[in-house]
Design an enzyme around this catalytic site. Structure first.
Site, mmCIF file in Angstrom:
data_model
loop_
_atom_site.group_PDB
_atom_site.id
_atom_site.type_symbol
_atom_site.label_atom_id
_atom_site.label_comp_id
_atom_site.label_asym_id
_atom_site.label_seq_id
_atom_site.Cartn_x
_atom_site.Cartn_y
_atom_site.Cartn_z
ATOM 1 N N ASP A 78 -37.749 8.936 -27.794
ATOM 2 C CA ASP A 78 -38.060 8.982 -26.368
ATOM 3 C C ASP A 78 -39.559 9.080 -26.114
ATOM 4 O OD1 ASP A 78 -35.376 8.889 -26.039
ATOM 5 O OD2 ASP A 78 -35.255 10.570 -24.650
ATOM 6 N N CYS A 119 -32.443 13.193 -32.845
ATOM 7 C CA CYS A 119 -33.132 13.068 -31.559
ATOM 8 C C CYS A 119 -32.185 13.001 -30.366
ATOM 9 C CB CYS A 119 -34.077 11.875 -31.595
ATOM 10 S SG CYS A 119 -35.576 12.255 -32.547
ATOM 11 N N ASP A 120 -32.809 12.878 -29.199
ATOM 12 C CA ASP A 120 -32.182 13.187 -27.922
ATOM 13 C C ASP A 120 -30.794 12.591 -27.715
ATOM 14 O OD1 ASP A 120 -34.984 13.509 -27.931
ATOM 15 O OD2 ASP A 120 -35.016 13.610 -25.758
ATOM 16 N N LYS A 121 -30.643 11.290 -27.899
ATOM 17 C CA LYS A 121 -29.372 10.634 -27.599
ATOM 18 C C LYS A 121 -28.493 10.491 -28.829
ATOM 19 C CE LYS A 121 -31.553 10.331 -23.877
ATOM 20 N NZ LYS A 121 -32.791 10.782 -24.496
ATOM 21 N N CYS A 191 -39.635 16.891 -32.260
ATOM 22 C CA CYS A 191 -40.822 17.542 -31.686
ATOM 23 C C CYS A 191 -40.598 19.045 -31.536
ATOM 24 C CB CYS A 191 -41.176 16.899 -30.356
ATOM 25 S SG CYS A 191 -41.598 15.151 -30.521
ATOM 26 N N GLU A 440 -36.214 8.893 -18.443
ATOM 27 C CA GLU A 440 -36.912 10.168 -18.389
ATOM 28 C C GLU A 440 -38.304 9.950 -17.817
ATOM 29 O OE1 GLU A 440 -35.057 12.745 -22.078
ATOM 30 O OE2 GLU A 440 -37.031 11.864 -22.292
ATOM 31 N N SER A 466 -37.652 14.596 -19.201
ATOM 32 C CA SER A 466 -37.728 14.931 -20.621
ATOM 33 C C SER A 466 -37.516 16.420 -20.781
ATOM 34 C CB SER A 466 -39.105 14.546 -21.159
ATOM 35 O OG SER A 466 -39.368 15.191 -22.384
#
Length: 476
Positions: A78, A119-121, A191, A440, A466
């Protein structure tokens, strides 16, 4: 075993011929077939090390008497996709990841699933697939990167887009910005703050779908390798005992996860991901449930981006089990987990090592949880704000609306210093229908923060934020 459909009996000689072309022998074919879905690639920092974890998982599977088969899924970073057309592809990638895992498990009749993500998704996408398939499954999240250091302070990825705002406000030079970008992300891993990737890693642990301490263990640590090997061994126990996601992903498990989310001050994106996972498990998580739990569970951890502590600090302070220990009165301790133990057994020996990182109940960061659901004439069905990142000065705000019909328009206005203290920025047409892709919007929120306006400017959007967003930002 489900895999007998492609390996047992005379009629499956053609299948066995193909499997033997992989180097398998007759003994390998008698064992449970374990799929390992790995989102390893060489462009996403959170995933570049996952091939090493995949090798450790395979070692664990073999040691425990299984036959492993590793395959890959896509993964979007992202941070790299932020602020341009690429961000429209991020959230939809979750559904493609879920579909791809389902396809591989169903087409090849595998008996169990290990999910390696970060990660995010990717993490929610894989969990959606696990719930949909309802085969024995276990998650291994790849771990956070270490925090960076700049001018004697801990920094993370979110420090860089905020620094852009400082450059716009002439509070930082471009030379200093270049120095910051060199050190903000010091190596592999997700991150280092409580952004969406690490929030979802903690949610996986809180749901009972990953082993204790998995959510916060650093990507570069030997402990993560040990957890990977242990995860590979544990999937065989889950297959043997036929412990499936439907045994774990109950409504009580989701309430536990939301409670931990509130205590951690996690990403607002959990209001998208947890309901999506629950839907695959034939459950419903209304927005009102998040608000109900937020009013009962205090915010205990002051994490980057709104606080000063990185995920490595949370890990050293006792990790998710220690947070659970603090709020155990609000949890269902009889919940089943992939460890083969109940939640109560998992956290029995957990302790808070650093009360500055994990606050006690009698000294919370905030009396209520880190996310709130807002309703009103602009959002009759609800909107979301990360209260953990809001200054007390912004709890009430009135000001003129500056309205923009895209994120790009808003960024131009912010960077050209058209926004003044007291303003309310409204960004329209970036939601799931208008976007498309519901991108985002970290760049506008981070620029506002970097310019020193996060305590005097609000932002409202039908888009989303985000996990690195802070300030008076209302979205969704």
């Amino acid at each position: 075993m489900r895999s007998n459909e492609i390996k047992a009996g005379t009629e499956h000689a053609p299948h066995r011929a193909l499997l033997k072309s992989l180097g398998l022998d007759n003994n390998d074919l008698t064992k449970p077939f374990i799929g390992i879905a790995n989102s390893y690639n060489t462009i996403v920092p959170g995933h570049i090390h996952l091939h090493t974890l995949g090798d450790a998982v395979k070692e664990g599977v073999i040691a425990a008497g299984g036959t492993p088969f590793e395959f890959n899924t896509i993964a979007v970073c992202d941070g790299l996709a932020m602020g341009h057309e690429g961000m429209r592809y991020s959230l939809p990638s979750r559904e493609i990841i879920a579909d791809s895992v389902e396809i591989m498990l169903q087409a090849h009749r595998l008996d169990g699933l290990v999910m390696i993500s970060n990660c995010d998704k990717v993490t929610p996408g894989m969990l959606m697939a696990a719930a949909r398939l309802d085969l024995p499954a276990i998650m291994l999240t790849g771990g956070p990167m270490a925090a960076g250091r700049f001018n004697g302070k801990k920094v993370s990825y979110s420090s860089v887009p905020e620094a852009l705002g400082q450059v716009v406000a002439e509070k930082m030079s471009e030379t200093e910005l270049n120095q910051l970008e060199d050190v903000a992300c010091p190596g592999c891993g997700s991150c280092s703050g409580m952004f969406t990737a690490n929030t979802m890693a903690c949610m996986s642990e809180a749901l009972g779908m990953s082993l204790p301490y998995c959510g916060t263990t650093l990507a570069t640590s030997a402990h993560k390798i040990r957890l990977a090997r242990q995860t590979g061994k544990q999937i065989l126990k889950l297959v043997e005992q036929n412990i499936k996601p439907s045994n774990i992903l109950t409504i009580d498990a989701f309430k536990n996860a939301i409670s931990i989310d509130m205590a951690l001050g996690g990403s607002t994106n959990t209001v998208l991901h947890l309901p999506a996972i629950a839907k695959e498990a034939d459950l419903t998580l209304p927005l009102s449930l998040f608000d109900e739990i937020s009013k009962k569970v205090p915010h205990l951890c002051s994490m980057i981006p709104s606080g000063t502590y990185a995920i490595e600090d949370l890990d050293m302070a006792g990790g998710v089990p220690a947070v659970m220990q603090q709020i155990q009165a609000e949890l269902n301790l009889n919940a089943v987990t992939v460890s083969g133990k109940t939640l109560a057994e998992n956290i029995k020996n957990a302790t808070v090592i650093d009360p500055n990182v994990i606050h006690p109940l009698n000294n919370p960061v905030h009396a209520e949880g880190g996310i709130a659901i807002l309703t009103g004439n602009l959002a009759p069905k609800g909107a979301v704000i990360k209260t953990a990142g809001v200054s007390p000065k912004m709890l009430q705000h009135t000001g003129p609306a500056k309205v923009y019909d895209s994120e790009k328009e808003a960024i131009i206005a912010i960077r050209s210093r058209q926004i003044q203290p007291g303003d309310v920025i409204v960004i329209r047409y970036e939601g799931p229908k208008g976007g498309p892709g519901m991108p985002e919007m970290l760049i506008p929120t981070a620029t506002i923060a970097g310019m020193g306006l996060s305590e005097s400017v609000a932002l409202i959007t039908d888009g989303r934020f985000s996990g690195a967003t802070r300030g008076g930002s209302i979205g969704y």
